[in-house]
Design a protein around this motif. Structure first.
Motif, mmCIF file in Angstrom:
data_model
loop_
_atom_site.group_PDB
_atom_site.id
_atom_site.type_symbol
_atom_site.label_atom_id
_atom_site.label_comp_id
_atom_site.label_asym_id
_atom_site.label_seq_id
_atom_site.Cartn_x
_atom_site.Cartn_y
_atom_site.Cartn_z
ATOM 1 N N SER A 28 0.135 -3.796 -0.322
ATOM 2 C CA SER A 28 0.527 -2.510 0.268
ATOM 3 C C SER A 28 -0.448 -1.399 -0.092
ATOM 4 N N ARG A 42 -4.400 2.327 -10.602
ATOM 5 C CA ARG A 42 -3.936 2.984 -9.391
ATOM 6 C C ARG A 42 -3.511 4.408 -9.730
ATOM 7 N N THR A 47 -0.333 6.783 0.510
ATOM 8 C CA THR A 47 0.813 7.290 1.272
ATOM 9 C C THR A 47 1.179 8.720 0.884
ATOM 10 N N TRP A 48 0.433 9.323 -0.034
ATOM 11 C CA TRP A 48 0.787 10.661 -0.511
ATOM 12 C C TRP A 48 0.214 11.704 0.463
ATOM 13 N N ASP A 57 -2.897 1.004 -2.983
ATOM 14 C CA ASP A 57 -2.655 2.074 -3.949
ATOM 15 C C ASP A 57 -1.647 3.059 -3.350
ATOM 16 N N GLU A 58 -0.626 3.425 -4.127
ATOM 17 C CA GLU A 58 0.415 4.283 -3.566
ATOM 18 C C GLU A 58 -0.075 5.649 -3.135
ATOM 19 N N THR A 59 -1.218 6.097 -3.689
ATOM 20 C CA THR A 59 -1.707 7.408 -3.261
ATOM 21 C C THR A 59 -2.163 7.398 -1.806
#
Length: 390
Positions: A45, A20, A51-52, A47-49
């Motif tokens: 939820s 990720r 939400t970037w 890959d956190e990217t």
């Protein structure tokens, strides 16, 4: 399950992508561009990217979109035994596994190298960490931390300025490239021996390797490099120089180029001046040479100097913003922007920098939504065989 783009150089290869953010996903996108089928295994939820933001494209993070095309997504909660079993099945049937969890973080799920190798002996298993799996195993692997701890920030900026980060997560990208090279090398070796192996990379080692002449300069000479703004420690002139209307980057790499440069400037005497005739002397006497060059370049605007120097075969470049950089590449015929996807699902993307004469890269799929390909991946799992049975 296929990549659906034809005969790219990695067509038929299946990659289980448990990574990720940037280094791992950049690596696997390069493999996907070259024809590999990449299964992006995400948490529920995502890959956190994703939400970037900002910037955004149709309210989707452009950061995420920039490194996840040509992949298929399935969302799995490793804490759920049934879903974790699916993750293990994917790893058992993949040619390559890429992960960037903290060292040891996947062992409790049976997804570490030893566990995966037990069911998939020929697997190429690639682990990406921030600081390795010894004394740095517990350190979080963020690019900025590596820029700081590796020494890069101490080199970035003017001599009297604070230390600065690079404008991009440079060591994530370099590590992604190193990881792709390692995976491909291991695949070549597997083709000869039939055996899999564990390929490990980390951001700090990639950083120290990627700083090439600066790190080598220290270990070979004992001199600690310092911030020099836009100047090069070993070559001069090799920096932006002011003209009549703005800066132009001039990079004179050898004595012959310097002689031609002086002739073009109408200052042939500088090429024979003992302070400047040789490269090492120019570096040593740059404080004397720079104002002389600035005075000579002040007679024309940057655009005219660019044309004159380029026609003379001398290396120089305008200082563009990102839009200007893409336009410059377009003007050179590099076609930097490609259309990703097909039909109603398309978006622009940056071209993969590799070209192949016989097996071209492709861009058939836009970056996936979370869990978009669950049904397709589960069908593939139910109809394919583990690697050791093939």
């Amino acid at each position: 399950m296929t990549h659906e783009q034809g005969a790219g150089p990695l067509d038929g290869l299946v990659v289980a992508d448990f990574s990720r953010v940037l280094a791992g996903p950049y690596c696997t996108m390069l493999l996907a561009d070259m024809g590999a089928t990449v299964i992006k295994v995400e948490s529920p939820s995502g890959d956190e990217t994703r939400t970037w933001k900002p910037p955004v494209y149709d309210d989707r993070s452009t950061y995420y979109l920039s490194i996840n095309r040509n992949k298929k997504s399935i969302a799995l909660d490793f804490g759920n035994p049934q879903q974790c079993r699916i993750a293990r099945e994917i790893a058992a049937k993949a040619d390559v596994v890429v992960e960037n969890f903290k060292p040891g973080g996947l062992a409790k799920f049976g997804l570490d190298y030893e566990s995966v190798r037990a069911t998939n002996p020929s697997v190429i298993y690639s682990s990406v960490t921030g600081f390795g799996n010894a004394g740095g195993a517990g350190l979080p692997g963020y690019d900025l931390l590596v820029q700081a701890s590796s020494g890069l920030m101490s080199l970035t900026g003017a001599p009297d300025s604070p230390a600065y980060r690079s404008g991009i997560a440079i060591f994530d990208v370099i590590t992604g490239l190193h990881t792709a090279i390692g995976v491909l090398a291991a695949l070549v070796e597997r083709g000869k021996s039939g055996r899999g192996q564990h390929v490990e990379s980390n951001l700090l080692s990639s950083a120290l390797s990627g700083m090439v002449n600066q790190t080598a300069g220290y270990i070979l000479s004992g001199r600690v490099p310092q911030r020099m703004g836009n100047q090069h420690p070993s070559i001069y002139p090799y920096e932006p120089l002011p003209t009549a209307d703005g800066d132009l980057v001039v990079t004179i790499g050898n004595d012959r180029q310097f002689q031609r440069f002086c002739t073009l400037l109408g200052a042939e005497h500088l090429a024979t001046d003992p302070r400047f005739a040789l490269a090492a002397d120019r570096s040593h006497n740059r404080a004397d040479l720079r104002p002389l060059l600035v005075d000579l370049l002040a007679t024309r605007p940057a655009s005219e100097w660019f044309e004159l120097l380029t026609q003379a075969g001398l290396p120089c470049a305008p200082i563009n913003d990102i839009r200007g950089g893409i336009e410059f590449a377009t003007d050179l015929g590099l076609d930097p922007v490609v259309q990703v996807g097909s039909g109603e699902r398309t978006l622009p993307g940056i071209r993969n920098p590799l070209t192949f004469s016989e097996t071209p890269v492709g861009y058939p799929h836009v970056p996936p939504e979370v869990d978009e390909h669950r049904a397709e991946i589960l069908t593939w799992l139910s109809t394919s065989h583990p690697k050791e049975q093939q």
